[in-house]
Write an enzyme that holds these catalytic residues in place. Structure first.
Site, PDB file in Angstrom:
ATOM      1  N   HIS A 184      26.481  91.402  38.085  1.00 13.46           N
ATOM      2  CA  HIS A 184      27.312  90.236  37.765  1.00 13.46           C
ATOM      3  C   HIS A 184      26.764  89.520  36.521  1.00 13.46           C
ATOM      4  CE1 HIS A 184      28.468  85.834  38.740  1.00 13.46           C
ATOM      5  NE2 HIS A 184      29.478  86.415  38.121  1.00 13.46           N
TER       6      HIS A 184
HETATM    7 CA    CA Z   1      29.355  93.150  35.274  1.00 13.57          CA
END
Ligand code: CA
Ligand code: V1P
Ligand code: ZN
Length: 393
Positions: A184
Site C-alpha cells: 500500500h
Molecule cells: Ca500499491
C-alpha cells in the site's frame, strides 16, 4: 544491431545516478540498490539510450527535501552515524528515533546521500515534465512510497514521490498518483490526504494482520468529513494472493479509465514497484512482465505528462526485466525487444537459468493459488464508481 532510434516529436527522459546504486542496506536486507545497475545495463544493451534523453541526476538539496519532510527529521538523518555492528532482527535500539535503525530501515554508510539522490532523480524527472521537455520522464531510483514527514518506514526514508508531486503541483492543477507496488502506498496517500488536487490510487496485497503495512482497505477513501476537500480522493484496491495479468488489467483499465474521466488529471505519476511480479521475494501476486507493463501502456495512452517511478522489487533479474520492458513501452520500441536479444549484456549471468525476456508461455516464479474471486473484483469496481460520484474536476 537493434535499430532503436529516437521517436520523432515525442520525448522520453531517463534519470539515474550510478552513485546511488553502490549503497548497501546490509547482506540479508531484501532491498538491493544494484538492481538499478542491472536494469540499466539491460536497457542500455538494447540500445534504448539512443531513443531517450539520458541524465545523471543530481542529489536533491536540503531545502527541496524540506518541502515535505520536517527539518528535525532531516537534521537527524543527515548526522546519524551508521551502526558499527548489525543488530539482529528483533532487537530494536531504543535510542534511535524516527523509526531509524531497525531491521527495515537500517542506518548504513552514505544513507543521506542515497536518499537525496533518489529524490534528486524524481525531482529532475518532474521538472522535465513541467518544462515540456519530456512527455514521459523515468526515475527508476525513486518510488519510495512509505516514508512519512518525520519517520522512515518499510525501506523508505525520503518520500521522493511526494517531493516530485509537490513540484508538479506548482504548474499542474490536478495530479493522479497510481501505485502498482504490491504494498500500500501509505506515505503518499497520507501526504495528500486533505487535498482534492491529488488523487491517490493504490493496488496492493491487503491483509491487516499479516502483510506490511496493513493499511489501504477498500473503504479508506480520505477524510470522512465531506467538508474536507480531500474526501473521496484516496482510492484503494485491496487484493489477495495470486492475482493474474487478466484480472489485474481488467481492474486497472476499468478503475483508472473512470478516474481519468471524472477527475481529469493534468499529469500522472505512476509508481511501478516490481514486487507485484510473480516470483518476487516479498510479493504474493502472479503478475508477469506483460501484465505489469500493461499498466504503463494504459497510462501512456492517456496522453498526459507521465512520471514513472521505481519502488519495491526483490528478485533483481525480474525487476530488470520489468523496468527494461516498461522503458521500451515508454519509448515505443517494445515490439523490437522481442526479436532482438543482445548477446553482450553485462551481468548476463544473472539471467543464465532462463531467457532474458520470458515469452508469454514462460512464467516468472512458482504460480500461487489465486485467491481473488470475480465477485470480489466487481465489488471493488462498484465501490470505486460510487466514490467517484462525489468527485468533480
Ligand atoms: Ca500499491
Ligand atoms: O513486515 C515488516 C515489519 C517488520 N515487522 C516488525 C513488521 N516489514 C516488511 C517491510 C516491507 C517493505 C516494502 C517496501 C516497498 O513497498 C517499497 C520500497 O516495496 C518486511 C518484510 C516483508 N516480508 O514484508 N521487512 C522485511 N521483510 C525484511 C526482511 C529481511 C531483512 C529486513 C527486512
Ligand atoms: Zn513494495
Amino acid at each position: 544491431e537493434s535499430g532503436i532510434t529516437k521517436p520523432k516529436g515525442y520525448n522520453v527522459s531517463f534519470h539515474c545516478n550510478p552513485e546511488m546504486e553502490k549503497h548497501h542496506f546490509g547482506m540479508t536486507h531484501p532491498m538491493k540498490p544494484w538492481r538499478l545497475t542491472l536494469s540499466k545495463s539491460l536497457i542500455y544493451s538494447y540500445g534504448m539510450s539512443f531513443a531517450m534523453d539520458n541524465y545523471i541526476s543530481r542529489a536533491a538539496t536540503y531545502e527541496e527535501l524540506a518541502t515535505f519532510h520536517s527539518t528535525d527529521y532531516l537534521d537527524f538523518l543527515g548526522t546519524v552515524l551508521p551502526e558499527p555492528v548489525p543488530r539482529d532482527l528483533e532487537n530494536q535500539n531504543p535510542d534511535l528515533k524516527f523509526n531509524l535503525g531497525g531491521s527495515d530501515c537500517p542506518l548504513f554508510d552514505g544513507l543521506y546521500d542515497y536518499c537525496s539522490m533518489s529524490a534528486g532523480g524524481a525531482l529532475d524527472a518532474a521538472r522535465k515534465l513541467v518544462s515540456h521537455q519530456s512527455d514521459i520522464a523515468i526515475a527508476w531510483g525513486g518510488g519510495l512510497h512509505h516514508a512519512h514527514k518525520a519517520e522512515a518506514s518499510g525501506f523508505c526514508y525520503i518520500n521522493d514521490i511526494v517531493v516530485a508531486i509537490l513540484e508538479l503541483l506548482r504548474y499542474h492543477p490536478r495530479v493522479l498518483y497510481i501505485d502498482i507496488d504490491v504494498h500500500h502506498g501509505d506515505g503518499v496517500e497520507e501526504a495528500f490526504f486533505s487535498t482534492d488536487r491529488v488523487m491517490t490510487v493504490s493496488f496492493h496485497k491487503y491483509d491487516p494482520n499479516n502483510f506490511f503495512p496493513g493499511t489501504g482497505a477498500l473503504d479508506d477513501n480520505g477524510p470522512k468529513s465531506e467538508q474536507n476537500p480531500g474526501s473521496h480522493h484516496a482510492l484503494n484496491v485491496p487484493l489477495n494472493d495470486g492475482i493474474t495479468d487478466e484480472q489485474y488489467a481488467m481492474l486497472f483499465d476499468t478503475i483508472i479509465g473512470q478516474i481519468v474521466e471524472k477527475f481529469r488529471p493534468t499529469a500522472i505519476a505512476l509508481q511501478c514497484g516490481a514486487d507485484s511480479l510473480a516470483g518476487d521475494r516479498l510479493g504474493r501476486f502472479n503478475l508477469q512482465v506483460q501484465g505489469h507493463g500493461a499498466c504503463v501502456a494504459f497510462c501512456k495512452r492517456m496522453n498526459l505528462p507521465l512520471l514513472l517511478f521505481g519502488g519495491g522489487g526483490y528478485t533483481p533479474r525480474n525487476v530488470a526485466r520489468a523496468w527494461a520492458y516498461e522503458t521500451a513501452l515508454a519509448v515505443g520500441v517494445d515490439d523490437k525487444i522481442n526479436d532482438y536479444i543482445p548477446s553482450h549484456t553485462p551481468w548476463r549471468d544473472q539471467f543464465r537459468h532462463d531467457t532474458l525476456f520470458p515469452t508469454l508461455e514462460q512464467i516468472l516464479g512458482e504460480p500461487r493459488v489465486n485467491r481473488n474471486t470475480q465477485k470480489r473484483l466487481q465489488e471493488m469496481i462498484q465501490h470505486v464508481t460510487e466514490q467517484l460520484r462525489f468527485v468533480q474536476a
